[in-house]
Scaffold this motif. Sequence first.
Motif, PDB file in Angstrom:
ATOM      1  N   UNK A   1       0.280  17.045 -19.057  1.00 20.13           N
ATOM      2  CA  UNK A   1      -0.818  17.278 -18.118  1.00 20.13           C
ATOM      3  C   UNK A   1      -2.130  16.765 -18.688  1.00 20.13           C
ATOM      4  N   UNK A   2      -2.271  16.866 -20.021  1.00 18.05           N
ATOM      5  CA  UNK A   2      -3.490  16.414 -20.695  1.00 18.05           C
ATOM      6  C   UNK A   2      -3.096  15.579 -21.916  1.00 18.05           C
ATOM      7  N   UNK A   3      -3.386  14.302 -21.852  1.00 13.33           N
ATOM      8  CA  UNK A   3      -3.049  13.412 -22.966  1.00 13.33           C
ATOM      9  C   UNK A   3      -4.260  13.063 -23.816  1.00 13.33           C
ATOM     10  N   UNK A   4      -5.447  13.559 -23.437  1.00 15.27           N
ATOM     11  CA  UNK A   4      -6.644  13.192 -24.199  1.00 15.27           C
ATOM     12  C   UNK A   4      -6.717  13.958 -25.527  1.00 15.27           C
ATOM     13  N   UNK A   5      -7.395  13.343 -26.500  1.00 19.61           N
ATOM     14  CA  UNK A   5      -7.697  13.975 -27.785  1.00 19.61           C
ATOM     15  C   UNK A   5      -9.186  13.792 -28.036  1.00 19.61           C
ATOM     16  N   UNK A   6      -9.822  14.816 -28.620  1.00 22.09           N
ATOM     17  CA  UNK A   6     -11.268  14.772 -28.859  1.00 22.09           C
ATOM     18  C   UNK A   6     -11.538  15.041 -30.331  1.00 22.09           C
ATOM     19  N   UNK A   7     -12.256  14.106 -30.967  1.00 19.53           N
ATOM     20  CA  UNK A   7     -12.542  14.175 -32.399  1.00 19.53           C
ATOM     21  C   UNK A   7     -14.031  14.429 -32.605  1.00 19.53           C
ATOM     22  N   UNK A   8     -14.331  15.419 -33.464  1.00 15.29           N
ATOM     23  CA  UNK A   8     -15.723  15.695 -33.839  1.00 15.29           C
ATOM     24  C   UNK A   8     -15.814  15.676 -35.356  1.00 15.29           C
ATOM     25  N   UNK A   9     -16.725  14.886 -35.913  1.00 16.08           N
ATOM     26  CA  UNK A   9     -16.972  14.874 -37.356  1.00 16.08           C
ATOM     27  C   UNK A   9     -18.207  15.722 -37.646  1.00 16.08           C
TER      28      UNK A   9
ATOM     29  N   UNK B   1      -3.612  15.892  -8.664  1.00 19.80           N
ATOM     30  CA  UNK B   1      -4.524  16.200  -9.774  1.00 19.80           C
ATOM     31  C   UNK B   1      -5.864  15.507  -9.549  1.00 19.80           C
ATOM     32  N   UNK B   2      -6.612  16.022  -8.594  1.00 24.17           N
ATOM     33  CA  UNK B   2      -7.866  15.373  -8.199  1.00 24.17           C
ATOM     34  C   UNK B   2      -9.102  16.191  -8.572  1.00 24.17           C
ATOM     35  N   UNK B   3      -8.919  17.149  -9.491  1.00 24.44           N
ATOM     36  CA  UNK B   3     -10.034  18.034  -9.857  1.00 24.44           C
ATOM     37  C   UNK B   3     -10.316  17.909 -11.352  1.00 24.44           C
ATOM     38  N   UNK B   4     -11.079  16.897 -11.710  1.00 28.15           N
ATOM     39  CA  UNK B   4     -11.341  16.604 -13.122  1.00 28.15           C
ATOM     40  C   UNK B   4     -12.252  17.650 -13.757  1.00 28.15           C
ATOM     41  N   UNK B   5     -12.182  17.759 -15.079  1.00 25.61           N
ATOM     42  CA  UNK B   5     -13.067  18.675 -15.804  1.00 25.61           C
ATOM     43  C   UNK B   5     -14.519  18.278 -15.567  1.00 25.61           C
ATOM     44  N   UNK B   6     -14.769  16.982 -15.655  1.00 27.56           N
ATOM     45  CA  UNK B   6     -16.119  16.456 -15.419  1.00 27.56           C
ATOM     46  C   UNK B   6     -16.161  15.783 -14.062  1.00 27.56           C
ATOM     47  N   UNK B   7     -17.190  16.084 -13.315  1.00 20.26           N
ATOM     48  CA  UNK B   7     -17.369  15.465 -12.011  1.00 20.26           C
ATOM     49  C   UNK B   7     -18.153  14.169 -12.189  1.00 20.26           C
ATOM     50  N   UNK B   8     -17.610  13.068 -11.666  1.00 20.68           N
ATOM     51  CA  UNK B   8     -18.314  11.784 -11.815  1.00 20.68           C
ATOM     52  C   UNK B   8     -19.571  11.761 -10.957  1.00 20.68           C
ATOM     53  N   UNK B   9     -19.522  12.459  -9.827  1.00 19.12           N
ATOM     54  CA  UNK B   9     -20.695  12.589  -8.984  1.00 19.12           C
ATOM     55  C   UNK B   9     -21.197  14.020  -9.069  1.00 19.12           C
TER      56      UNK B   9
ATOM     57  N   UNK C   1     -10.262  18.486 -34.292  1.00 20.22           N
ATOM     58  CA  UNK C   1      -9.496  17.703 -33.317  1.00 20.22           C
ATOM     59  C   UNK C   1      -9.019  18.657 -32.230  1.00 20.22           C
ATOM     60  N   UNK C   2      -9.311  18.312 -30.986  1.00 22.22           N
ATOM     61  CA  UNK C   2      -8.902  19.115 -29.830  1.00 22.22           C
ATOM     62  C   UNK C   2      -7.858  18.333 -29.044  1.00 22.22           C
ATOM     63  N   UNK C   3      -6.774  19.005 -28.630  1.00 22.44           N
ATOM     64  CA  UNK C   3      -5.710  18.339 -27.901  1.00 22.44           C
ATOM     65  C   UNK C   3      -4.767  19.379 -27.296  1.00 22.44           C
ATOM     66  N   UNK C   4      -3.853  18.901 -26.477  1.00 25.73           N
ATOM     67  CA  UNK C   4      -2.819  19.780 -25.922  1.00 25.73           C
ATOM     68  C   UNK C   4      -1.811  20.124 -27.014  1.00 25.73           C
ATOM     69  N   UNK C   5      -1.361  21.369 -27.015  1.00 26.08           N
ATOM     70  CA  UNK C   5      -0.343  21.776 -27.987  1.00 26.08           C
ATOM     71  C   UNK C   5       0.955  21.007 -27.763  1.00 26.08           C
ATOM     72  N   UNK C   6       1.175  20.557 -26.537  1.00 22.54           N
ATOM     73  CA  UNK C   6       2.378  19.789 -26.222  1.00 22.54           C
ATOM     74  C   UNK C   6       2.431  18.491 -27.024  1.00 22.54           C
ATOM     75  N   UNK C   7       1.278  17.915 -27.334  1.00 20.10           N
ATOM     76  CA  UNK C   7       1.243  16.699 -28.152  1.00 20.10           C
ATOM     77  C   UNK C   7       1.774  16.981 -29.555  1.00 20.10           C
ATOM     78  N   UNK C   8       1.404  18.145 -30.103  1.00 18.35           N
ATOM     79  CA  UNK C   8       1.876  18.521 -31.437  1.00 18.35           C
ATOM     80  C   UNK C   8       3.366  18.832 -31.409  1.00 18.35           C
ATOM     81  N   UNK C   9       3.824  19.499 -30.343  1.00 19.78           N
ATOM     82  CA  UNK C   9       5.248  19.793 -30.194  1.00 19.78           C
ATOM     83  C   UNK C   9       6.053  18.502 -30.121  1.00 19.78           C
TER      84      UNK C   9
ATOM     85  N   UNK D   1      -1.549  26.672 -16.115  1.00 18.29           N
ATOM     86  CA  UNK D   1      -1.988  27.022 -17.462  1.00 18.29           C
ATOM     87  C   UNK D   1      -1.412  26.044 -18.476  1.00 18.29           C
ATOM     88  N   UNK D   2      -2.196  25.790 -19.506  1.00 11.38           N
ATOM     89  CA  UNK D   2      -1.786  24.879 -20.574  1.00 11.38           C
ATOM     90  C   UNK D   2      -2.346  25.403 -21.886  1.00 11.38           C
ATOM     91  N   UNK D   3      -1.530  25.358 -22.942  1.00 12.48           N
ATOM     92  CA  UNK D   3      -2.024  25.772 -24.250  1.00 12.48           C
ATOM     93  C   UNK D   3      -2.656  24.572 -24.946  1.00 12.48           C
TER      94      UNK D   3
END
Length: 291
Positions: free
Chosen positions: A94-102, A280-288, A55-63, A42-44
């Motif tokens: 665990x998650x270093x990505x950030x997602x920005x939507x305007x 960690x071989x189970x990505x959110x998006x499957x490339x195939x 902006x979407x991101x892991x709470x750990x980045x803000x901490x 689990x991750x917040x």
Amino acid sequence: MKKILKIIFITVVSVLNAQNSAHRFFYELSYKPNKDSMRYEKEMMILDIDKKQSVYQSYELIVLDSLSNDFILKNKNNGAIPDFNTMPEKSPLSFSHRIFKNYPIQDIQYTDVIYNDNYSYLETPDLIWKISNEKQKTGNYVTQKAETNYGGRRWTAWFTTDLPFQDGPYKFYGLPGLIIKIEDSEKNYSWELQGNKKIDTIKNVLLLEKMDKKNSTAQARQLSKEKFEEKFKEYKKDPFAQIRQMASQLPAGMKLPDGSSISDGMRDAEKKAKEMVQRNNNSIELTEKKK
């Protein structure tokens, strides 16, 4: 007259503060990091929203950002130069990505760290929602069901019109209300809203990014999504490539502070890096995409 001016000033400040305020939504992400295991973690995650963007991101980045800010202020008050090597150690993100939507959303910006560099790509997710009449109570909200396909997975979302934000965690958006819960059909990834609060403003650039302008989100190297995935695939194949290249420029026979050889330390570190990728071989998006 002064009293009237004071009232006007307070009113204007209040209005401006109201306009600049943002909302932070806390989503608990339950996910299966390894596709060959039934173990869940689990991750917040957080979704910050104001009138112009989210902006979407892991709470750990803000901490981490807050800890870094406190650390710098403490050293500044003591007249010392911050030495980040003395900061308390934290587990790798665990998650270093950030997602920005305007808003209005036309495309999204996805940023992440590959090796030690920031990369980004723009995408307009092809989210075709099928909205059902089915409703249920999810947490504190009456929600309505919707389904879509994305990233090789089938997703079921529950949204509420009680919160007037056509947005959601990760890349999901486009429903007539905020997504409260969303998960894929095989329950590899599941986000559920746990709470929310008002914040003063959204942080587009984190403190450490400001200090390292060459490696900030704003300066992230932009690729196409295909090129980004190719580079990430290269990283997963050899996660130690960049460090190995840097180490090759060091003098032969150089020792680590504990007296051990760099080559031994490199072997141990490389082994751990490869094990982490394998776990960690189970990505959110499957490339195939599944057939």
